[in-house]
Design an enzyme around this catalytic site. Structure first.
Site, PDB file in Angstrom:
ATOM      1  N   THR A 141     -82.009  21.106 -59.459  1.00 49.59           N
ATOM      2  CA  THR A 141     -82.491  21.596 -60.740  1.00 49.59           C
ATOM      3  C   THR A 141     -82.119  20.681 -61.818  1.00 49.59           C
ATOM      4  OG1 THR A 141     -81.994  23.376 -62.432  1.00 49.59           O
ATOM      5  CG2 THR A 141     -80.342  23.127 -60.676  1.00 49.59           C
ATOM      6  N   GLU A 143     -80.825  21.407 -64.475  1.00 53.19           N
ATOM      7  CA  GLU A 143     -79.508  22.028 -65.184  1.00 53.19           C
ATOM      8  C   GLU A 143     -78.373  21.053 -64.583  1.00 53.19           C
ATOM      9  OE1 GLU A 143     -78.301  25.285 -66.524  1.00 53.19           O
ATOM     10  OE2 GLU A 143     -80.396  25.057 -67.337  1.00 53.19           O
ATOM     11  N   TYR A 165     -73.148  27.469 -62.120  1.00 56.43           N
ATOM     12  CA  TYR A 165     -74.645  27.384 -61.339  1.00 56.43           C
ATOM     13  C   TYR A 165     -74.885  25.870 -61.040  1.00 56.43           C
ATOM     14  CZ  TYR A 165     -79.718  26.817 -60.393  1.00 56.43           C
ATOM     15  OH  TYR A 165     -80.819  26.575 -60.111  1.00 56.43           O
ATOM     16  N   LYS A 169     -75.421  23.504 -57.755  1.00 59.97           N
ATOM     17  CA  LYS A 169     -76.570  22.811 -57.278  1.00 59.97           C
ATOM     18  C   LYS A 169     -76.291  21.330 -57.247  1.00 59.97           C
ATOM     19  CE  LYS A 169     -79.727  25.825 -56.980  1.00 59.97           C
ATOM     20  NZ  LYS A 169     -80.924  25.736 -55.887  1.00 59.97           N
TER      21      LYS A 169
HETATM   22  P1  NAP Z   1     -85.615  33.399 -57.582  1.00 61.81           P
HETATM   23  O1  NAP Z   1     -86.811  34.021 -58.003  1.00 61.81           O
HETATM   24  O2  NAP Z   1     -84.410  33.878 -58.283  1.00 61.81           O
HETATM   25  O3  NAP Z   1     -85.469  33.354 -56.273  1.00 61.81           O
HETATM   26  C1  NAP Z   1     -84.297  33.141 -55.398  1.00 61.81           C
HETATM   27  C2  NAP Z   1     -84.507  33.531 -53.875  1.00 61.81           C
HETATM   28  O4  NAP Z   1     -83.229  33.189 -53.453  1.00 61.81           O
HETATM   29  C3  NAP Z   1     -84.791  35.169 -53.763  1.00 61.81           C
HETATM   30  O5  NAP Z   1     -85.877  35.130 -52.637  1.00 61.81           O
HETATM   31  C4  NAP Z   1     -83.587  35.651 -53.186  1.00 61.81           C
HETATM   32  O6  NAP Z   1     -83.674  36.759 -52.395  1.00 61.81           O
HETATM   33  C5  NAP Z   1     -82.834  34.407 -52.658  1.00 61.81           C
HETATM   34  N1  NAP Z   1     -81.494  34.740 -52.565  1.00 61.81           N
HETATM   35  C6  NAP Z   1     -80.516  34.890 -53.241  1.00 61.81           C
HETATM   36  N2  NAP Z   1     -79.233  35.091 -52.513  1.00 61.81           N
HETATM   37  C7  NAP Z   1     -79.525  34.828 -51.537  1.00 61.81           C
HETATM   38  C8  NAP Z   1     -78.713  34.856 -50.140  1.00 61.81           C
HETATM   39  N3  NAP Z   1     -77.456  35.174 -50.258  1.00 61.81           N
HETATM   40  N4  NAP Z   1     -79.278  34.641 -48.845  1.00 61.81           N
HETATM   41  C9  NAP Z   1     -80.541  34.576 -48.815  1.00 61.81           C
HETATM   42  N5  NAP Z   1     -81.397  34.301 -49.695  1.00 61.81           N
HETATM   43  C10 NAP Z   1     -80.979  34.511 -50.963  1.00 61.81           C
HETATM   44  O7  NAP Z   1     -85.649  31.809 -57.920  1.00 61.81           O
HETATM   45  P2  NAP Z   1     -87.034  30.863 -58.273  1.00 61.81           P
HETATM   46  O8  NAP Z   1     -87.297  30.811 -59.504  1.00 61.81           O
HETATM   47  O9  NAP Z   1     -88.077  31.202 -57.162  1.00 61.81           O
HETATM   48  O10 NAP Z   1     -86.388  29.281 -57.870  1.00 61.81           O
HETATM   49  C11 NAP Z   1     -86.361  28.936 -56.427  1.00 61.81           C
HETATM   50  C12 NAP Z   1     -85.244  27.789 -56.288  1.00 61.81           C
HETATM   51  O11 NAP Z   1     -85.341  26.658 -57.332  1.00 61.81           O
HETATM   52  C13 NAP Z   1     -84.017  28.502 -56.641  1.00 61.81           C
HETATM   53  O12 NAP Z   1     -82.863  27.855 -55.791  1.00 61.81           O
HETATM   54  C14 NAP Z   1     -83.528  28.053 -58.032  1.00 61.81           C
HETATM   55  O13 NAP Z   1     -82.276  27.988 -58.304  1.00 61.81           O
HETATM   56  C15 NAP Z   1     -84.299  26.630 -58.177  1.00 61.81           C
HETATM   57  N6  NAP Z   1     -85.031  26.264 -59.234  1.00 61.81           N
HETATM   58  C16 NAP Z   1     -85.570  27.043 -60.057  1.00 61.81           C
HETATM   59  C17 NAP Z   1     -86.089  26.571 -61.043  1.00 61.81           C
HETATM   60  C18 NAP Z   1     -87.111  27.518 -62.015  1.00 61.81           C
HETATM   61  O14 NAP Z   1     -87.157  27.057 -63.214  1.00 61.81           O
HETATM   62  N7  NAP Z   1     -87.701  28.542 -61.671  1.00 61.81           N
HETATM   63  C19 NAP Z   1     -85.921  25.367 -61.740  1.00 61.81           C
HETATM   64  C20 NAP Z   1     -85.041  24.522 -60.934  1.00 61.81           C
HETATM   65  C21 NAP Z   1     -84.451  25.002 -59.733  1.00 61.81           C
HETATM   66  P3  NAP Z   1     -83.619  38.347 -52.881  1.00 61.81           P
HETATM   67  O15 NAP Z   1     -84.918  38.533 -53.289  1.00 61.81           O
HETATM   68  O16 NAP Z   1     -83.094  39.276 -51.925  1.00 61.81           O
HETATM   69  O17 NAP Z   1     -82.843  38.341 -54.111  1.00 61.81           O
HETATM   70  N1  GDD Z   2     -82.088  34.814 -69.682  1.00 58.29           N
HETATM   71  C1  GDD Z   2     -82.128  34.795 -70.822  1.00 58.29           C
HETATM   72  N2  GDD Z   2     -82.165  35.867 -71.603  1.00 58.29           N
HETATM   73  N3  GDD Z   2     -82.081  33.352 -71.655  1.00 58.29           N
HETATM   74  C2  GDD Z   2     -81.984  33.536 -72.896  1.00 58.29           C
HETATM   75  C3  GDD Z   2     -81.976  34.774 -73.559  1.00 58.29           C
HETATM   76  C4  GDD Z   2     -81.812  36.084 -72.744  1.00 58.29           C
HETATM   77  O1  GDD Z   2     -82.094  36.899 -73.486  1.00 58.29           O
HETATM   78  N4  GDD Z   2     -81.920  34.378 -75.034  1.00 58.29           N
HETATM   79  C5  GDD Z   2     -81.978  33.004 -75.021  1.00 58.29           C
HETATM   80  N5  GDD Z   2     -82.005  32.575 -73.732  1.00 58.29           N
HETATM   81  C6  GDD Z   2     -81.890  31.349 -73.460  1.00 58.29           C
HETATM   82  C7  GDD Z   2     -80.890  30.721 -72.567  1.00 58.29           C
HETATM   83  O2  GDD Z   2     -79.711  30.522 -73.220  1.00 58.29           O
HETATM   84  C8  GDD Z   2     -81.298  29.254 -72.033  1.00 58.29           C
HETATM   85  O3  GDD Z   2     -80.972  28.413 -72.991  1.00 58.29           O
HETATM   86  C9  GDD Z   2     -83.142  29.548 -72.106  1.00 58.29           C
HETATM   87  O4  GDD Z   2     -83.184  30.949 -72.751  1.00 58.29           O
HETATM   88  C10 GDD Z   2     -83.494  29.590 -70.646  1.00 58.29           C
HETATM   89  O5  GDD Z   2     -82.988  30.599 -70.000  1.00 58.29           O
HETATM   90  P1  GDD Z   2     -83.329  31.337 -68.453  1.00 58.29           P
HETATM   91  O6  GDD Z   2     -84.976  31.648 -68.571  1.00 58.29           O
HETATM   92  O7  GDD Z   2     -82.318  32.186 -68.223  1.00 58.29           O
HETATM   93  O8  GDD Z   2     -83.431  29.958 -67.645  1.00 58.29           O
HETATM   94  P2  GDD Z   2     -82.297  28.935 -67.337  1.00 58.29           P
HETATM   95  O9  GDD Z   2     -83.046  27.548 -68.013  1.00 58.29           O
HETATM   96  O10 GDD Z   2     -81.046  28.998 -67.780  1.00 58.29           O
HETATM   97  O11 GDD Z   2     -82.391  28.841 -65.824  1.00 58.29           O
HETATM   98  C11 GDD Z   2     -83.569  28.455 -65.087  1.00 58.29           C
HETATM   99  O12 GDD Z   2     -84.291  27.459 -64.964  1.00 58.29           O
HETATM  100  C12 GDD Z   2     -83.199  26.334 -64.379  1.00 58.29           C
HETATM  101  C13 GDD Z   2     -84.012  25.050 -64.632  1.00 58.29           C
HETATM  102  O13 GDD Z   2     -83.391  24.874 -66.055  1.00 58.29           O
HETATM  103  C14 GDD Z   2     -83.380  29.115 -63.619  1.00 58.29           C
HETATM  104  O14 GDD Z   2     -84.415  29.210 -62.911  1.00 58.29           O
HETATM  105  C15 GDD Z   2     -82.496  28.266 -62.739  1.00 58.29           C
HETATM  106  O15 GDD Z   2     -82.349  28.677 -61.479  1.00 58.29           O
HETATM  107  C16 GDD Z   2     -83.125  26.914 -63.082  1.00 58.29           C
HETATM  108  O16 GDD Z   2     -82.370  25.924 -62.360  1.00 58.29           O
END
Ligand code: NAP
Ligand code: GDD
Length: 337
Positions: A141, A143, A165, A169
């Protein structure tokens, strides 16, 4: 819903996905099944509430029956993972499962590290001595860049993580690279910047905003409470990002890639545009709550995905405005239903 722990027929390529119930897992499943893969997913017993994403997959009944198989397990338990690896014998492993919420990681740092970092090493161990040449994708990520010294960030930018987090990662990113270098595992890290969709978890900011705006427009909610509106994020569209994961594993050499749009926008801009789409002025509805503000916030993250474009032929298509629009419209439609 696919079958649980059922007999495994022999078919084309076989993929194992951790995190199959999540946003990315659901889009990746559709992509792989369309490509003819047999897909095996790890699901937790507590996953029941999240199965709606799998139930709503765009698959035919025959595809569900013949190509999708779900298995109970958890990243906290080695023996179950090892049995699963043995039973499914995958060609490709997509490791997406994690405690993925940054704010939650400040409340539960040890749990986050346990699932994300130790969970990755448990899974890698299952494939270390495997006699089949598997390909492994790890969900890294942006992050990890935390408060970066250069902008935009690329594969060579040093990591300076600022949340539990991001630290977890960073550990699993380097573990993945370590298994590639030490044991010759075909392992790739996808350093993905934020990617969103109507399937995004409801406690992430873009979905929270889109849902809030739609509910306010329909008179079902009066206020939208958020944290910092100042953070800048590089937001792309999730279905395009899972295509990049697949492309990494099809290349002839394992490597790490940044996946991003190259454009950053403030959270406040997302809010303003989402309200504009429904013809409302955000200032009348948005409140801020210090409880939503994180102990440490990342700097301005914006990705340079030129390596992915050059080597994988991947480029983000959906841009900021289109993303906000499609998310708000999906929520309005959901309310109409
Ligand atoms: P998500 O919607 O939060 O999904 C997370 C998945 O991990 C869910 O299927 C969850 O299962 C599973 N999980 C959590 N704890 C577990 C455990 N103890 N054992 C087995 N499975 C578990 O995340 P996403 O947005 O699809 O992201 C996919 C991956 O990419 C994550 O690793 C995230 O950190 C990474 N990532 C995401 C973004 C983004 O912007 N979306 C960006 C960079 C990296 P449950 O349904 O049971 O909770
Ligand atoms: N969740 C959340 N809720 N975020 C908020 C809010 C709120 O009410 N208000 C402002 N924010 C701001 C957070 O402080 C952050 O800067 C930004 O919105 C995005 O927050 P999230 O949507 O929670 O995403 P994230 O960037 O912290 O994390 C997601 O993206 C990462 C990659 O950058 C997750 O998907 C991570 O798993 C992933 O690695």
């Amino acid at each position: 819903m696919g079958r649980l722990n059922s007999l495994i027929p022999t078919m084309a390529k076989r993929a194992l996905i951790t995190g199959i119930t999540g946003q990315d897992g659901s889009y990746l499943t559709e992509l792989l099944i369309r490509k003819g893969y047999e897909v095996h997913g790890l699901v937790r017993r507590t996953s029941a509430v999240q199965r709606n994403r799998l139930d709503a997959l765009d698959l035919t009944p025959a595809q569900r029956e013949k190509q999708l198989f779900l298995h109970y397990g958890d990243l906290s338990e080695s023996s179950g993972l090892s049995r699963l690896a043995h039973r499914t014998q995958p060609d490709e492993v997509y490791h997406l499962g994690s405690q993925s919420h940054v704010q939650v990681s400040f409340e539960s740092p040890k749990y986050t590290f346990e699932i994300n970092a130790s969970g990755t090493v448990r899974l890698l161990e299952c494939f270390r001595d495997c006699n089949k040449p598997i390909r492994f994708y790890h969900a890294s990520t942006c992050e990890m860049y935390g408060r970066p010294e250069e902008s935009p960030q690329n594969e060579k930018t040093p990591f300076r993580p600022v949340s539990p987090y991001a630290c977890s990662k960073t550990a699993s990113h380097f573990l993945t690279a370590c298994y590639r270098e030490s044991y010759g595992l075909f392992a790739c890290n996808g350093i993905l910047f934020n990617h969103e969709s109507p399937r995004r978890g409801e406690n992430f900011v873009t979905r929270k905003i889109a849902r809030g705006v739609a509910a306010i427009k329909r008179g079902l909610q009066k206020k939208l409470t958020l944290g910092s509106l100042e953070t800048r994020k590089d937001w792309g569209y999730a279905p395009e990002y899972v295509e990049a994961m697949w492309r990494m594993l099809q290349h002839d050499k394992p490597d790490d890639y940044v996946i991003a749009t190259g454009e950053a926008h403030r959270v406040g801009e997302f809010v303003e545009m989402a309200f504009q789409i429904v013809g409302l002025d955000w200032r009348e509805f948005v409140e801020t709550d210090p409880a939503e503000v994180r102990p440490a916030e990342v700097g301005a993250l914006v990705g340079d995905a030129s390596k992915a474009e050059r080597v994988l032929g991947w480029r983000a298509q959906t841009r900021f405005q289109g993303l906000v629009k499609l998310m708000v419209e999906a929520e309005l439609q959901a309310l109409s239903r």
